[in-house]
Enzyme design. Structure first.
Site, PDB file in Angstrom:
ATOM      1  N   SER A 226      70.221 114.597  -3.448  1.00  0.00           N
ATOM      2  CA  SER A 226      70.277 113.619  -4.531  1.00  0.00           C
ATOM      3  C   SER A 226      71.387 114.054  -5.481  1.00  0.00           C
ATOM      4  O   SER A 226      71.939 115.146  -5.343  1.00  0.00           O
ATOM      5  CB  SER A 226      68.930 113.520  -5.259  1.00  0.00           C
ATOM      6  OG  SER A 226      68.634 114.743  -5.922  1.00  0.00           O
TER       7      SER A 226
ATOM      8  N   LEU B  63      64.468 114.439  -9.850  1.00  0.00           N
ATOM      9  CA  LEU B  63      65.298 113.359 -10.369  1.00  0.00           C
ATOM     10  C   LEU B  63      66.542 113.125  -9.524  1.00  0.00           C
ATOM     11  O   LEU B  63      67.092 114.051  -8.928  1.00  0.00           O
ATOM     12  CB  LEU B  63      65.729 113.669 -11.809  1.00  0.00           C
ATOM     13  CG  LEU B  63      64.614 113.751 -12.847  1.00  0.00           C
ATOM     14  CD1 LEU B  63      65.213 114.037 -14.225  1.00  0.00           C
ATOM     15  CD2 LEU B  63      63.783 112.479 -12.881  1.00  0.00           C
TER      16      LEU B  63
ATOM     17  N   HIS C 118      68.168 119.292  -1.441  1.00  0.00           N
ATOM     18  CA  HIS C 118      66.771 119.686  -1.630  1.00  0.00           C
ATOM     19  C   HIS C 118      66.245 120.488  -0.449  1.00  0.00           C
ATOM     20  O   HIS C 118      65.518 121.470  -0.635  1.00  0.00           O
ATOM     21  CB  HIS C 118      65.890 118.448  -1.815  1.00  0.00           C
ATOM     22  CG  HIS C 118      66.140 117.708  -3.076  1.00  0.00           C
ATOM     23  ND1 HIS C 118      65.461 117.972  -4.242  1.00  0.00           N
ATOM     24  CD2 HIS C 118      67.021 116.702  -3.365  1.00  0.00           C
ATOM     25  CE1 HIS C 118      65.891 117.154  -5.191  1.00  0.00           C
ATOM     26  NE2 HIS C 118      66.835 116.389  -4.683  1.00  0.00           N
TER      27      HIS C 118
ATOM     28  N   LEU D 179      66.905 121.469   3.981  1.00  0.00           N
ATOM     29  CA  LEU D 179      67.438 121.398   5.339  1.00  0.00           C
ATOM     30  C   LEU D 179      66.353 121.973   6.238  1.00  0.00           C
ATOM     31  O   LEU D 179      65.856 123.074   5.986  1.00  0.00           O
ATOM     32  CB  LEU D 179      68.729 122.205   5.471  1.00  0.00           C
ATOM     33  CG  LEU D 179      69.435 122.218   6.844  1.00  0.00           C
ATOM     34  CD1 LEU D 179      70.886 122.660   6.675  1.00  0.00           C
ATOM     35  CD2 LEU D 179      68.777 123.124   7.869  1.00  0.00           C
TER      36      LEU D 179
ATOM     37  N   TYR E 280      73.654 130.471   4.261  1.00  0.00           N
ATOM     38  CA  TYR E 280      74.438 129.499   3.498  1.00  0.00           C
ATOM     39  C   TYR E 280      75.836 130.032   3.181  1.00  0.00           C
ATOM     40  O   TYR E 280      76.793 129.241   3.081  1.00  0.00           O
ATOM     41  CB  TYR E 280      73.690 129.099   2.231  1.00  0.00           C
ATOM     42  CG  TYR E 280      72.521 128.189   2.526  1.00  0.00           C
ATOM     43  CD1 TYR E 280      72.733 126.910   3.030  1.00  0.00           C
ATOM     44  CD2 TYR E 280      71.208 128.608   2.337  1.00  0.00           C
ATOM     45  CE1 TYR E 280      71.676 126.066   3.326  1.00  0.00           C
ATOM     46  CE2 TYR E 280      70.137 127.770   2.626  1.00  0.00           C
ATOM     47  CZ  TYR E 280      70.382 126.502   3.124  1.00  0.00           C
ATOM     48  OH  TYR E 280      69.333 125.666   3.432  1.00  0.00           O
TER      49      TYR E 280
END
Length: 205
Positions: A95, A109, A120, A122, A166
């Site tokens: 988002s 939000l 948010h 994976l 990451y």
């Protein structure tokens, strides 16, 4: 031209030739491998994969079913699912966020005027883990973000043991995240989405 046709990395990837009937005519088959944005109709499949992936490790999920539906209704264009023969095997849900760092509000939000994409979650289906699918999906997702004119960077929060994964995907650690979930602490990570005009001119976006 559709959005899908303009984004070459979201086009179906055919990993094998279509089957033929005994008479030599092709039978209709689903793409062997396909990447597309998710829809609210995918929410249950998403949650089933996420629940299995996270509850066994942390006891909770980043997103619950109503939150998945919430984001897939508000900003489906910031999600990406990997489907094999029509079955969801991996996904990312994001988002928009409008601040430099993540806060607790970012968990629920979507800020339409934001330029940071908050990733948010994976998750990869348990039957296809350890095959590099998470890295491939993240690479495709970041390529996709480079074609979105409003996206400037990607943000996420993860536990310490996921930081090397990451980092291999090109993220850098920003330090401890101010958000905690119960007793769990997180590292906040960032990936710049560079050169929008250049990328669009040179990637078919």
């Amino acid at each position: 031209m559709s959005a899908l046709s303009a984004l070459p990395f979201l086009k179906p990837v055919h990993l094998r030739s279509p089957r033929s009937s005994p008479g030599g005519q092709r039978r209709h088959t689903l793409p062997a491998s396909e990447f597309r944005c998710l829809s609210p109709e995918d929410a249950v499949s998403v949650f089933e994969i996420e629940r299995e992936a996270f509850i066994s490790v942390s006891g909770d999920c980043p997103l619950h079913l109503d939150e998945i539906r919430h984001f897939l209704n508000l900003c489906p264009e910031l999600s990406l699912g990997w489907f094999e023969e029509g079955r969801l095997v991996a996904f990312i849900i994001g988002s928009l966020w409008d601040q430099e760092r993540l806060s607790r509000a970012a968990l629920t939000l979507h800020k339409p005027q934001g330029s940071a994409v908050h990733i948010h979650v994976l998750a990869v289906h348990r039957t296809v883990r350890q095959q590099g699918k998470g890295s491939i999906l993240m690479w495709r997702y970041l390529q996709y973000l480079r074609c979105l004119p409003f996206a400037r960077r990607a943000l996420l929060m993860c536990e310490d043991f996921l930081v090397p994964f990451y980092q291999k995907c090109g993220f850098e650690a920003l330090g401890p995240c101010e958000v905690m979930v119960g007793d769990l602490a997180f590292v906040e990570m960032q990936h710049p989405v560079r050169g929008h005009a250049f990328m669009r001119r040179n990637s078919g976006c």
